[in-house]
Write a protein that holds these residues in place. Structure first.
Motif, PDB file in Angstrom:
ATOM      1  N   VAL A  15       7.043  13.619   3.644  1.00  0.00           N
ATOM      2  CA  VAL A  15       6.824  15.025   3.304  1.00  0.00           C
ATOM      3  C   VAL A  15       7.087  15.860   4.544  1.00  0.00           C
ATOM      4  N   ARG A  16       8.172  16.633   4.516  1.00  0.00           N
ATOM      5  CA  ARG A  16       8.530  17.463   5.681  1.00  0.00           C
ATOM      6  C   ARG A  16       7.832  18.810   5.583  1.00  0.00           C
ATOM      7  N   VAL A  17       7.101  19.159   6.625  1.00  0.00           N
ATOM      8  CA  VAL A  17       6.327  20.404   6.600  1.00  0.00           C
ATOM      9  C   VAL A  17       6.916  21.389   7.604  1.00  0.00           C
ATOM     10  N   PRO A  18       7.311  22.579   7.138  1.00  0.00           N
ATOM     11  CA  PRO A  18       7.827  23.588   8.066  1.00  0.00           C
ATOM     12  C   PRO A  18       6.718  24.060   9.005  1.00  0.00           C
ATOM     13  N   GLY A  19       7.126  24.553  10.191  1.00  0.00           N
ATOM     14  CA  GLY A  19       6.138  25.143  11.107  1.00  0.00           C
ATOM     15  C   GLY A  19       5.745  24.196  12.218  1.00  0.00           C
ATOM     16  N   THR A  20       4.542  24.371  12.718  1.00  0.00           N
ATOM     17  CA  THR A  20       4.085  23.633  13.897  1.00  0.00           C
ATOM     18  C   THR A  20       3.462  22.300  13.502  1.00  0.00           C
ATOM     19  N   ILE A  69       0.872  -1.175   0.000  1.00  0.00           N
ATOM     20  CA  ILE A  69       0.000   0.000   0.000  1.00  0.00           C
ATOM     21  C   ILE A  69       0.908   1.224   0.000  1.00  0.00           C
ATOM     22  N   ALA A  70       0.712   2.110  -0.999  1.00  0.00           N
ATOM     23  CA  ALA A  70       1.528   3.319  -1.058  1.00  0.00           C
ATOM     24  C   ALA A  70       1.140   4.236   0.097  1.00  0.00           C
ATOM     25  N   CYS A  71       2.126   4.965   0.584  1.00  0.00           N
ATOM     26  CA  CYS A  71       1.924   5.653   1.856  1.00  0.00           C
ATOM     27  C   CYS A  71       2.691   6.972   1.852  1.00  0.00           C
ATOM     28  N   ASP A  72       1.988   8.071   2.071  1.00  0.00           N
ATOM     29  CA  ASP A  72       2.646   9.380   2.203  1.00  0.00           C
ATOM     30  C   ASP A  72       2.536   9.823   3.661  1.00  0.00           C
ATOM     31  N   ILE A  73       3.681  10.106   4.270  1.00  0.00           N
ATOM     32  CA  ILE A  73       3.691  10.499   5.683  1.00  0.00           C
ATOM     33  C   ILE A  73       4.137  11.959   5.799  1.00  0.00           C
ATOM     34  N   TYR A  74       3.276  12.780   6.356  1.00  0.00           N
ATOM     35  CA  TYR A  74       3.575  14.197   6.561  1.00  0.00           C
ATOM     36  C   TYR A  74       4.095  14.384   7.980  1.00  0.00           C
ATOM     37  N   VAL A  75       5.254  15.009   8.104  1.00  0.00           N
ATOM     38  CA  VAL A  75       5.833  15.210   9.435  1.00  0.00           C
ATOM     39  C   VAL A  75       6.288  16.650   9.605  1.00  0.00           C
ATOM     40  N   PRO A  76       6.284  17.141  10.849  1.00  0.00           N
ATOM     41  CA  PRO A  76       6.883  18.459  11.080  1.00  0.00           C
ATOM     42  C   PRO A  76       8.394  18.357  10.878  1.00  0.00           C
ATOM     43  N   GLU A  77       8.999  19.423  10.407  1.00  0.00           N
ATOM     44  CA  GLU A  77      10.436  19.437  10.110  1.00  0.00           C
ATOM     45  C   GLU A  77      11.297  18.982  11.285  1.00  0.00           C
ATOM     46  N   TRP A  78      10.812  19.233  12.521  1.00  0.00           N
ATOM     47  CA  TRP A  78      11.628  18.982  13.708  1.00  0.00           C
ATOM     48  C   TRP A  78      11.481  17.560  14.264  1.00  0.00           C
ATOM     49  N   ALA A  79      10.743  16.683  13.591  1.00  0.00           N
ATOM     50  CA  ALA A  79      10.526  15.323  14.129  1.00  0.00           C
ATOM     51  C   ALA A  79      11.855  14.573  14.293  1.00  0.00           C
ATOM     52  N   SER A  80      11.881  13.603  15.240  1.00  0.00           N
ATOM     53  CA  SER A  80      13.115  12.859  15.531  1.00  0.00           C
ATOM     54  C   SER A  80      13.634  12.103  14.309  1.00  0.00           C
ATOM     55  N   PRO A  81      14.924  12.270  13.994  1.00  0.00           N
ATOM     56  CA  PRO A  81      15.501  11.600  12.817  1.00  0.00           C
ATOM     57  C   PRO A  81      15.283  10.084  12.837  1.00  0.00           C
ATOM     58  N   GLY A  82      15.359   9.465  14.004  1.00  0.00           N
ATOM     59  CA  GLY A  82      15.205   8.005  14.083  1.00  0.00           C
ATOM     60  C   GLY A  82      13.861   7.549  13.544  1.00  0.00           C
ATOM     61  N   LYS A  83      12.827   8.318  13.877  1.00  0.00           N
ATOM     62  CA  LYS A  83      11.483   7.956  13.438  1.00  0.00           C
ATOM     63  C   LYS A  83      11.349   8.156  11.929  1.00  0.00           C
ATOM     64  N   SER A  93      -0.759  19.091  10.128  1.00  0.00           N
ATOM     65  CA  SER A  93      -2.133  18.591  10.028  1.00  0.00           C
ATOM     66  C   SER A  93      -2.872  19.259   8.867  1.00  0.00           C
ATOM     67  N   ARG A  94      -2.652  20.547   8.718  1.00  0.00           N
ATOM     68  CA  ARG A  94      -3.320  21.251   7.620  1.00  0.00           C
ATOM     69  C   ARG A  94      -2.850  20.743   6.264  1.00  0.00           C
ATOM     70  N   ALA A  95      -1.551  20.495   6.132  1.00  0.00           N
ATOM     71  CA  ALA A  95      -1.004  20.033   4.848  1.00  0.00           C
ATOM     72  C   ALA A  95      -1.564  18.655   4.488  1.00  0.00           C
ATOM     73  N   VAL A  96      -1.644  17.767   5.458  1.00  0.00           N
ATOM     74  CA  VAL A  96      -2.134  16.420   5.153  1.00  0.00           C
ATOM     75  C   VAL A  96      -3.638  16.453   4.879  1.00  0.00           C
ATOM     76  N   TRP A  97      -4.308  17.369   5.510  1.00  0.00           N
ATOM     77  CA  TRP A  97      -5.752  17.495   5.339  1.00  0.00           C
ATOM     78  C   TRP A  97      -6.079  17.719   3.856  1.00  0.00           C
ATOM     79  N   GLU A  98      -5.283  18.550   3.208  1.00  0.00           N
ATOM     80  CA  GLU A  98      -5.510  18.803   1.781  1.00  0.00           C
ATOM     81  C   GLU A  98      -5.230  17.542   0.982  1.00  0.00           C
TER      82      GLU A  98
END
Ligand code: PLP
Length: 374
Positions: free
Chosen positions: A165-170, A139-153, A175-180
């Motif tokens: 997909v790294r999203v700048p900001g909070t 199953i193809a999977c796109d994961i949106y994360v905040p830029e500051w998330a732990s590198p290990g994860k 959540s807003r980016a993935v919502w779209e």
């Protein structure tokens, strides 16, 4: 399948097989109804995995598995109190999020969903990426994360073949980016998707079975969106309704003082959360300023006669030091639950065991653990 997706606002029901993650009527939350059964003798004879409770899981057919295990309950003295640590660090991805991801991805594989999106500060993304890659066909999977998330994860996400997909900001910006993105796909969201909670509820089943099909007195859960807290509420309540246990334990939600919308709402006696003006915290996994299911979390805490507890940064770091110096290599977020044991009221520990959810492995953020422990 003998169950339904239920619109939380209108009560309208939809077949479980529909590839929806929110109400087609109101756009609001969906819950899931399932006539769970607990044939205790049959369960006792099965392999020690979460699938041993299969009559209580809203799934049919094959499941997508990475060798889940019933996680250990180990007894320790924390702040002068005997507690049972439920070691959900033992899952394939290193966090309890596998309970939910395994059920969501199994369901997706079954109903033919071929592409999912999810947003996460790390652990949910890692779990979804790994389970999606284990599905056959994948199953193809796109994961949106905040830029500051732990590198290990993030490494877990990337090497599994998911698109990161790294999203700048909070966290809220993520959540807003993935919502779209979710508008044209299937949102496997751990906060929106009701199947996720019917995976995390296996935490409650395991605890009760490990205690000889009894309920503990209290369960201490690090809480942001409340995916484990609400899983516990659902799981214990299903067992109570089936007559397996006689009460739901007190649910103790633990938040960071830097981000504590549930604690504030509990103090105000409010039925809903207001967005919290959050600051940075070492408990990054529970830093959710405006939990999607906040009202459900508050209702579950109150119904169980539980409470919400806030812990400070120093307390979390002290609990992390305490844990890693005793061979419990945990990630900083879940040290908050250990810190919270010191703040339990007398009545919280009065009638039965106190179970503390140890939600994530230290290897997830080993560098961070070293920095914090010094
Ligand atoms: C996801 C997570 C939690 C709890 O998260 P919710 O936002 O309440 O679902 C707790 N600890 C860890 C390590 C997590 O990854």
């Amino acid at each position: 399948m003998s169950g339904a997706l239920v619109c939380c606002d209108s009560g309208e029901r939809f077949p479980l097989e529909m590839p929806i993650w929110r109400s087609p009527v109101t756009g609001g939350l969906l819950d899931l109804e399932w006539a769970s059964r607990f044939p205790l003798e049959a369960i006792a004879a099965r392999a020690m995995t979460m699938w041993r409770y299969r009559e209580a899981l809203p799934l049919v057919g094959e499941v997508v598995s990475l060798g889940e295990t019933v996680t250990p309950l180990i007894e320790r003295e924390v702040h002068g109190r005997r507690v049972l640590l439920k070691m959900d660090t033992r899952f394939a991805s290193g966090s309890y999020k596998d309970r939910g991801a395994a059920v969501v991805v199994s369901h997706c594989a079954r109903i033919g969903v071929r592409h999912i999106v999810e947003d996460s500060s790390g652990n949910a993304g890692a779990a979804f990426a790994m389970y999606a890659s284990a599905a056959e066909p994948g199953i193809a999977c796109d994961i949106y994360v905040p830029e500051w998330a732990s590198p290990g994860k993030l490494i877990q996400v990337e090497v599994s073949g998911a698109r990161l997909v790294r999203v700048p900001g909070t966290r809220a910006d993520t959540s807003r980016a993935v919502w779209e993105a979710a508008q044209g796909s299937y949102y496997a969201s751990h906060s929106w998707n009701p199947f996720f909670f019917h995976g995390t509820k296996t935490f409650a089943f395991e605890v009760c079975e490990q205690l000889g099909w009894r309920s503990p007195g209290a369960v201490v859960v690090p809480t942001g969106n409340g995916t484990l807290l609400l899983g516990c509420a659902i799981g214990f309540e299903e067992l109570r309704r089936a007559g397996v246990i006689d009460r739901v334990p007190r649910l103790i939600a633990v938040q960071s003082r830097a981000c504590m919308p549930l604690v504030v709402a509990m103090e105000k006696g409010s039925g809903a959360c207001e967005p919290f003006n959050a600051t940075a915290t070492v408990a990054e996994g529970i830093a959710i300023a405006n939990p999607v299911r906040g009202a459900q979390c508050l209702a579950a805490i109150r119904a169980s006669d539980g409470c919400a507890v806030a812990v400070g940064e120093e307390e979390v770091v002290a609990a992390l030091r305490w844990a890693v110096a005793r061979g419990l290599f945990i990630e900083p977020t879940c040290a908050s639950a250990i810190a919270a044991v010191a703040r339990l009221r007398e009545e919280d520990a009065a009638d039965g065991e106190v179970v503390v959810a140890i939600t994530g492995h230290g290897l997830k953020s080993a560098e961070r653990v070293r920095q914090l422990v010094g």
